[in-house]
Design an enzyme around this catalytic site. Structure first.
Site, mmCIF file in Angstrom:
data_model
loop_
_atom_site.group_PDB
_atom_site.id
_atom_site.type_symbol
_atom_site.label_atom_id
_atom_site.label_comp_id
_atom_site.label_asym_id
_atom_site.label_seq_id
_atom_site.Cartn_x
_atom_site.Cartn_y
_atom_site.Cartn_z
ATOM 1 C CB VAL A 11 -0.940 -0.011 1.227
ATOM 2 C CG1 VAL A 11 -1.706 1.303 1.325
ATOM 3 C CG2 VAL A 11 -1.904 -1.184 1.133
ATOM 4 C CG ASP A 30 9.282 -0.384 5.688
ATOM 5 O OD1 ASP A 30 8.162 -0.501 5.176
ATOM 6 O OD2 ASP A 30 9.758 -1.213 6.500
ATOM 7 C CB THR A 121 -7.140 -2.248 6.692
ATOM 8 O OG1 THR A 121 -7.028 -1.996 5.298
ATOM 9 C CG2 THR A 121 -8.536 -2.750 7.007
ATOM 10 C CD GLU A 152 -5.464 -0.668 0.560
ATOM 11 O OE1 GLU A 152 -5.642 -0.846 -0.649
ATOM 12 O OE2 GLU A 152 -5.406 -1.590 1.402
ATOM 13 C CG LEU A 154 -4.369 0.487 -3.623
ATOM 14 C CD1 LEU A 154 -2.923 0.781 -3.262
ATOM 15 C CD2 LEU A 154 -4.791 1.274 -4.862
ATOM 16 C CG ASN A 228 -11.165 -5.795 1.976
ATOM 17 O OD1 ASN A 228 -11.414 -5.389 0.846
ATOM 18 N ND2 ASN A 228 -9.954 -5.757 2.496
ATOM 19 C CG PHE A 269 -14.604 -10.528 -5.815
ATOM 20 C CD1 PHE A 269 -14.103 -9.647 -6.758
ATOM 21 C CD2 PHE A 269 -13.789 -10.906 -4.772
ATOM 22 C CE1 PHE A 269 -12.815 -9.148 -6.664
ATOM 23 C CE2 PHE A 269 -12.494 -10.414 -4.663
ATOM 24 C CZ PHE A 269 -12.009 -9.527 -5.611
ATOM 25 N N GLY A 273 -13.364 -21.862 -5.940
ATOM 26 C CA GLY A 273 -12.042 -22.464 -6.040
ATOM 27 C C GLY A 273 -11.472 -22.789 -4.686
ATOM 28 C CB CYS A 280 -6.497 -7.701 2.014
ATOM 29 S SG CYS A 280 -5.026 -6.742 1.630
HETATM 30 C C1 UGA Z 1 -8.440 -7.125 -1.699
HETATM 31 C C2 UGA Z 1 -9.593 -6.263 -2.224
HETATM 32 O O1 UGA Z 1 -10.085 -6.811 -3.439
HETATM 33 C C3 UGA Z 1 -9.129 -4.823 -2.461
HETATM 34 O O2 UGA Z 1 -10.226 -4.019 -2.866
HETATM 35 C C4 UGA Z 1 -8.546 -4.263 -1.150
HETATM 36 O O3 UGA Z 1 -8.053 -2.951 -1.318
HETATM 37 C C5 UGA Z 1 -7.400 -5.162 -0.708
HETATM 38 O O4 UGA Z 1 -7.894 -6.510 -0.522
HETATM 39 C C6 UGA Z 1 -6.848 -4.624 0.588
HETATM 40 O O5 UGA Z 1 -7.554 -4.663 1.597
HETATM 41 O O6 UGA Z 1 -5.749 -4.083 0.588
HETATM 42 P P1 UGA Z 1 -6.369 -8.381 -2.820
HETATM 43 O O7 UGA Z 1 -6.081 -8.935 -1.473
HETATM 44 O O8 UGA Z 1 -5.247 -7.821 -3.614
HETATM 45 O O9 UGA Z 1 -7.456 -7.200 -2.720
HETATM 46 O O10 UGA Z 1 -6.981 -9.561 -3.677
HETATM 47 P P2 UGA Z 1 -8.401 -9.914 -4.314
HETATM 48 O O11 UGA Z 1 -8.354 -9.635 -5.756
HETATM 49 O O12 UGA Z 1 -9.497 -9.342 -3.525
HETATM 50 O O13 UGA Z 1 -8.395 -11.505 -4.111
HETATM 51 C C7 UGA Z 1 -8.375 -12.054 -2.799
HETATM 52 C C8 UGA Z 1 -8.461 -13.551 -2.849
HETATM 53 O O14 UGA Z 1 -9.751 -13.961 -3.287
HETATM 54 C C9 UGA Z 1 -7.480 -14.230 -3.796
HETATM 55 O O15 UGA Z 1 -6.935 -15.362 -3.161
HETATM 56 C C10 UGA Z 1 -8.327 -14.651 -4.979
HETATM 57 O O16 UGA Z 1 -7.824 -15.797 -5.630
HETATM 58 C C11 UGA Z 1 -9.650 -14.950 -4.297
HETATM 59 N N1 UGA Z 1 -10.813 -14.824 -5.191
HETATM 60 C C12 UGA Z 1 -11.135 -13.634 -5.755
HETATM 61 C C13 UGA Z 1 -11.629 -15.931 -5.397
HETATM 62 O O17 UGA Z 1 -11.370 -17.036 -4.874
HETATM 63 N N2 UGA Z 1 -12.731 -15.812 -6.195
HETATM 64 C C14 UGA Z 1 -13.069 -14.634 -6.797
HETATM 65 O O18 UGA Z 1 -14.101 -14.594 -7.507
HETATM 66 C C15 UGA Z 1 -12.245 -13.523 -6.566
#
Ligand code: UGA
Length: 461
Positions: A11, A30, A121, A152, A154, A228, A269, A273, A280
């Site tokens: 972040v 850091d 967070t 954020e 991200l 989240n 989402f 799987g 996060c």
């Molecule tokens: C997540 C949120 O999507 C962001 O909006 C947020 O800012 C971030 O956390 C944070 O709090 O900093 P991130 O952890 O990068 O982002 O990853 P995601 O894309 O949310 O995926 C999280 C997990 O869910 C992964 O393991 C992914 O494989 C899994 N996932 C995602 C699924 O199993 N199915 C889906 O349909 C989508």
């Protein structure tokens, strides 16, 4: 504006680099000196697409600098963004000690009044506590601190794009002056007036400027958790449907396709799987559960979503056991280690739990990931790290797909089939087309494909 970034994790680094890219002067710090050394040597401590170019360019333009001296960084900025880690404590609460510790330094070192922005967070009401702490720690300094929350959103792997072209920018503030300052920080992004480093002048994303949403500090903190946790619930719901599909002879992909076409549900989402990993979603849902419990609210919906997620690897392994019978001594290939594609991050990645459990059963493992092998090696030094997916398949009695890297879709699957001891694919992300794989001569087990009734019986006992 001069901006200080405290904490150079995903972040902090993305925030600092992107704020420099849109024209601010940014100093990042850091407590991990090796991270700062790496950054000052022109390398990145993480893999994040597009970030390296932005860092190099802005360091050269003298808009971005890195220091291991926290005091120097605190003195530098008119606005200080706190981006330090808030890892989970044993009971699930967020550990806020890093925030308290930087608050001490901000209060002691600031030579003028400053805006302090929490980006980490945090549980609701942390901003209030931070404000009080800053006032107490600086009681003799004559400096005033305004505090804001700016969560954020991200995603790792697309963090640069998410920062520069967000859907919304949420700021939790207590006074108008703070709102004005934050509008100034984000003005180039609100107006989309910068040259996009990824897509240049033709960037289509600029047509859709973000909503700048001003809320109370408490609401801003809560918005992050609510988002989240909702994403986590959505994924667990998809996994629940996948399990039902397996028992009922339905195909979850068909079900999710139809569900996603309903604009009230949407297609994102709901991919079933191995569940949600990363630093996060798993920790934030835990922290949100603790927050709700402390507030006396029934959080069983969130607890169920978490419990469904925790069972994903076991259910997948049960399929493997069912297909392979005894795992001991069997050579198994694992494709993908990162918690999702586009990152080298393995924190709370399903791969780690899966590998740990396969090793407990004395399976012989060979693995490959395009980015995450250096971070995995120290955790599992005894397994074989392969140069490419083809080596992973050699002599294997099963190939497990754990992360849906796009490049895995486009492999020469005939070559893989011919090099395996048994052409069995356990696709933990439904990355491949099962029918095509079967036509090529593979045994194929996906998620929620309605072909594993026997497995379900086996799991139940
Ligand atoms: C997540 C949120 O999507 C962001 O909006 C947020 O800012 C971030 O956390 C944070 O709090 O900093 P991130 O952890 O990068 O982002 O990853 P995601 O894309 O949310 O995926 C999280 C997990 O869910 C992964 O393991 C992914 O494989 C899994 N996932 C995602 C699924 O199993 N199915 C889906 O349909 C989508």
């Amino acid at each position: 504006m001069r901006i200080s970034i405290l904490g150079c994790g995903y972040v902090g680094l993305v925030t600092g680099a992107c704020l420099a890219e849109v024209g601010h002067e940014v100093m990042c710090t850091d407590h991990d000196e090796s991270k700062i050394r790496t950054l000052n040597e022109g390398a990145l401590p993480i893999y994040e697409p597009g970030l390296d170019d932005i860092v190099v360019r802005n360091v050269a333009a003298k808009r971005l600098s890195f220091t291991s001296n926290l005091k120097e960084a605190v003195r530098f900025g008119d606005a200080i963004f706190i981006c330090v880690g808030t890892p989970p404590l044993k009971g699930g609460d967020a550990d806020l000690s890093a925030i308290d510790s930087v608050a001490h330094v901000i209060a002691a070192e600031a030579d003028r009044s400053k805006l302090v922005v929490e980006k980490s967070t945090v549980p609701t009401k942390t901003g209030q506590k931070l404000k009080r702490a800053l006032a107490i720690y600086s009681r003799n300094s004559g400096c005033n601190f305004s505090v804001a929350s700016n969560p954020e959103f991200l995603r790792e792997g697309t963090a640069v794009q998410d920062f520069l072209h967000p859907d919304r920018i949420v700021v939790g503030v207590e006074d108008q002056n703070t709102e004005v300052q934050l509008r100034e920080v984000y003005r180039p992004i609100i107006e989309q007036s910068f040259v996009c480093p990824m897509h240049g002048d033709d960037c289509a994303l600029r047509a859709d400027p973000p909503t700048f949403l001003v809320t109370s500090i408490n609401s801003a903190e809560l918005i992050k958790h609510a988002c989240n946790s909702f994403l986590a619930v959505k994924i667990s719901y998809a996994n629940l449907i996948a399990d039902i599909c397996e028992s009922m002879g339905a195909d979850v992909e068909e079900v999710m396709l139809a569900m996603g076409l309903d604009p009230r549900i949407g297609p994102s989402f709901i991919r079933p799987g191995l569940g949600f990993g990363g630093f996060c979603l798993p920790k934030d849902i835990q922290a949100f559960i603790r927050m709700g419990q402390k507030a006396g609210v029934d959080v069983s919906l969130l607890q169920d979503a978490e419990a469904i997620n925790k069972r994903r690897v076991d259910l997948f392994l049960a399929k493997g056991r069912h297909a392979l019978w005894v795992l001991k001594g069997k050579r198994i290939g694992v494709l993908g280690l990162a918690f999702k594609p586009g990152t080298d991050d393995i924190r709370f990645a399903p791969s780690l739990e899966l590998i740990g459990k396969l090793l407990e059963e004395d399976a012989e493992l060979q693995v490959y990931d395009p980015q995450a092998m250096p971070k995995t090696k120290p955790l599992f030094p005894s397994i074989r790290y392969c140069a490419d997916p083809y080596q992973v398949a050699e002599g294997a009695e099963a190939l497990m797909i754990v992360t849906e890297w796009d490049e895995f879709k486009h492999l020469n699957w005939e070559r893989i089939r011919d090099s395996m001891a048994r052409p069995l694919i356990l696709d933990g992300r439904n990355l491949l087309n099962g029918e095509e794989m079967v036509a090529l001569g593979f045994e194929y087990l996906g998620i929620g494909k309605g072909t594993a009734e026997a497995v379900r019986l086996f799991v139940q006992g």
